[in-house]
Design a protein around this motif. Structure first.
Motif, mmCIF file in Angstrom:
data_model
loop_
_atom_site.group_PDB
_atom_site.id
_atom_site.type_symbol
_atom_site.label_atom_id
_atom_site.label_comp_id
_atom_site.label_asym_id
_atom_site.label_seq_id
_atom_site.Cartn_x
_atom_site.Cartn_y
_atom_site.Cartn_z
ATOM 1 N N ALA A 40 0.832 -1.200 0.000
ATOM 2 C CA ALA A 40 0.000 0.000 0.000
ATOM 3 C C ALA A 40 0.869 1.255 0.000
ATOM 4 C CB ALA A 40 -0.928 0.016 1.214
ATOM 5 N N TRP A 41 0.532 2.190 -0.876
ATOM 6 C CA TRP A 41 1.190 3.508 -0.911
ATOM 7 C C TRP A 41 0.447 4.382 0.080
ATOM 8 C CZ3 TRP A 41 5.218 5.294 -4.205
ATOM 9 C CH2 TRP A 41 5.453 6.681 -4.164
ATOM 10 N N LEU A 42 1.079 4.681 1.231
ATOM 11 C CA LEU A 42 0.381 5.374 2.322
ATOM 12 C C LEU A 42 0.485 6.891 2.247
ATOM 13 C CD1 LEU A 42 0.869 3.443 5.675
ATOM 14 C CD2 LEU A 42 -1.021 3.360 4.065
ATOM 15 N N ARG A 43 1.624 7.382 1.838
ATOM 16 C CA ARG A 43 1.825 8.836 1.876
ATOM 17 C C ARG A 43 2.629 9.258 0.667
ATOM 18 N NH1 ARG A 43 1.443 13.442 1.764
ATOM 19 N NH2 ARG A 43 1.479 15.004 3.427
ATOM 20 N N ASP A 44 2.114 10.279 -0.037
ATOM 21 C CA ASP A 44 2.800 10.768 -1.221
ATOM 22 C C ASP A 44 3.990 11.645 -0.813
ATOM 23 O OD1 ASP A 44 3.288 10.931 -3.866
ATOM 24 O OD2 ASP A 44 1.439 11.974 -4.410
ATOM 25 N N PHE A 45 4.787 12.046 -1.791
ATOM 26 C CA PHE A 45 6.032 12.768 -1.527
ATOM 27 C C PHE A 45 5.787 14.080 -0.786
ATOM 28 C CE2 PHE A 45 7.306 10.119 -5.176
ATOM 29 C CZ PHE A 45 8.430 9.521 -4.626
ATOM 30 N N THR A 46 6.607 14.288 0.230
ATOM 31 C CA THR A 46 6.572 15.524 1.009
ATOM 32 C C THR A 46 7.974 15.797 1.544
ATOM 33 O OG1 THR A 46 5.672 16.589 2.999
ATOM 34 C CG2 THR A 46 5.907 14.208 3.063
ATOM 35 N N ASN A 47 8.298 17.078 1.703
ATOM 36 C CA ASN A 47 9.581 17.413 2.330
ATOM 37 C C ASN A 47 9.398 17.806 3.797
ATOM 38 O OD1 ASN A 47 8.404 19.902 2.075
ATOM 39 N ND2 ASN A 47 10.019 20.808 0.822
ATOM 40 N N ASP A 48 8.224 17.515 4.345
ATOM 41 C CA ASP A 48 7.957 17.765 5.763
ATOM 42 C C ASP A 48 8.119 16.455 6.538
ATOM 43 O OD1 ASP A 48 7.072 18.404 8.259
ATOM 44 O OD2 ASP A 48 5.099 19.133 7.644
ATOM 45 N N PRO A 49 9.209 16.300 7.290
ATOM 46 C CA PRO A 49 9.440 15.048 8.018
ATOM 47 C C PRO A 49 8.300 14.682 8.956
ATOM 48 C CG PRO A 49 11.406 16.423 8.063
ATOM 49 C CD PRO A 49 10.300 17.267 7.497
ATOM 50 N N CYS A 50 7.676 15.684 9.558
ATOM 51 C CA CYS A 50 6.605 15.405 10.519
ATOM 52 C C CYS A 50 5.436 14.690 9.858
ATOM 53 C CB CYS A 50 6.127 16.704 11.170
ATOM 54 S SG CYS A 50 7.367 17.500 12.203
#
Length: 330
Positions: free
Chosen positions: A166-176
């Motif tokens: 499962a792809w849970l979270r798309d690309f982000t530059n926010d580590p939190c």
């Protein structure tokens, strides 16, 4: 298919420890190097490759099997270690791309499957933790460290469940963003098989690889890297529905697959050596890092730290060397 030269160098300094007690009973040695930079290249004149020995039972076993298959005796090879390593230097693959710290799109693939009757990780104070807890911990350290190195790095999150992906979270530059999702993940039962086809099909559906007209002279706008944390000791991964997506991704110079295999101690009751061999064979180009660690807290942190290096800047794994040495300046 080539077998990766085993690389387990001296333990690195534990990276961003949250407590002073987070040391396994097996490893009380002081750490020597921190990986705080993407650029891990070491001038070859400063590198003694013959000292690149391995404490990994899985990597050593995989090498010995290959040596026997080729008619060589492992004992004889050990006695001629410097000659073997000298020959390996000639086989080092060369990626003729600008060594620039361009933004990385990092896909963290976390295995949620739990080994039956697993051995917990044990800290120096006797505290015990489940494997997934420690995997999430080192993943969090990795994300925060990469973000410190380059704020433009982006992260996506994929989970490996019993027999699905499962792809849970798309690309982000926010580590939190990513860490908050990590914290909510829980273990699943281990399936009989794991389909690598499904993993790379999902990745292929969510990423696009950069196209560069003059790759030898112009840095790409970004690179894509998969960091797979596989933690099954009884389930051998395989391509059930073909390798089309994987081959397409791997055909790009700007796509890399790194693997950290976390497992039980190898025994006749599990398939750790077979699993490691499959994972080690995934990238026959030689640019991936494939590491393994049993239930050892220090080595888990050390090996995760080795994945901090940028794929366009780090040396290939077979010559990576992590010990700093003083040299006279003439």
């Amino acid at each position: 298919m080539r077998k990766r030269t085993a690389m387990e160098t001296d333990p690195l300094e534990k990276h961003h420890q949250k407590t002073n007690n987070e040391v396994s009973e097996d490893d009380s040695e002081s750490a020597e190097v921190k990986l705080h930079t993407d650029n891990l290249n070491v001038p070859r004149s400063n590198m003694d490759v013959s000292r690149s020995s391995s404490t990994s039972s899985l990597a050593s076993s995989s090498q010995n099997d290959e040596l026997v298959k080729n008619g060589n005796c492992p004992e004889e090879t050990v006695s001629n270690d410097s000659e073997v390593m000298s020959g390996e230097i000639q086989k080092i693959p060369n990626r003729n791309l600008p060594a620039v710290n361009v933004p990385e799109k990092i896909i963290l693939c976390i295995d949620l499957s739990e080994d039956p009757n697993y051995t917990p990780f044990k800290l120096g104070d006797g505290t015990k933790y489940a494997p997934l807890y420690m995997i999430k911990r080192v993943a969090e350290i990795f994300i925060n460290s990469k973000n410190i190195i380059n704020k433009s790095h982006e992260f996506a999150l994929v989970v490996l469940q019993s027999d699905t992906v499962a792809w849970l979270r798309d690309f982000t530059n926010d580590p939190c963003d990513i860490i908050s999702v990590l914290e909510d993940m829980s273990e699943t039962q281990q399936g009989d098989t794991f389909d690598l086809s499904a993993l790379f099909d999902v990745i292929s559906d969510h990423v696009s690889l950069p196209q560069v007209s003059e790759p030898n002279a112009t840095p790409p706008p970004f690179v894509v890297r998969v960091v797979l944390l596989y933690s099954r000791s009884h389930c051998v991964p395989k391509f059930v529905h073909g390798q089309e997506s994987f081959s397409l991704l791997l055909s790009s110079d700007y796509f890399t697959v790194d693997i950290l295999y976390i497992h039980e101690d190898p025994s006749e009751a599990n398939k750790c050596e077979e699993i490691f061999s499959v994972l080690d064979d995934l990238d026959d180009r030689g640019f991936s890092y494939v590491l393994d660690v049993p239930r050892n807290t220090t080595k888990l942190h050390d090996n995760m730290a080795k994945l901090l290096g940028h794929p366009l800047q780090r040396p290939v794994q077979k010559v990576a060397y992590y010990k700093l040495e003083l040299q006279e300046i003439r």
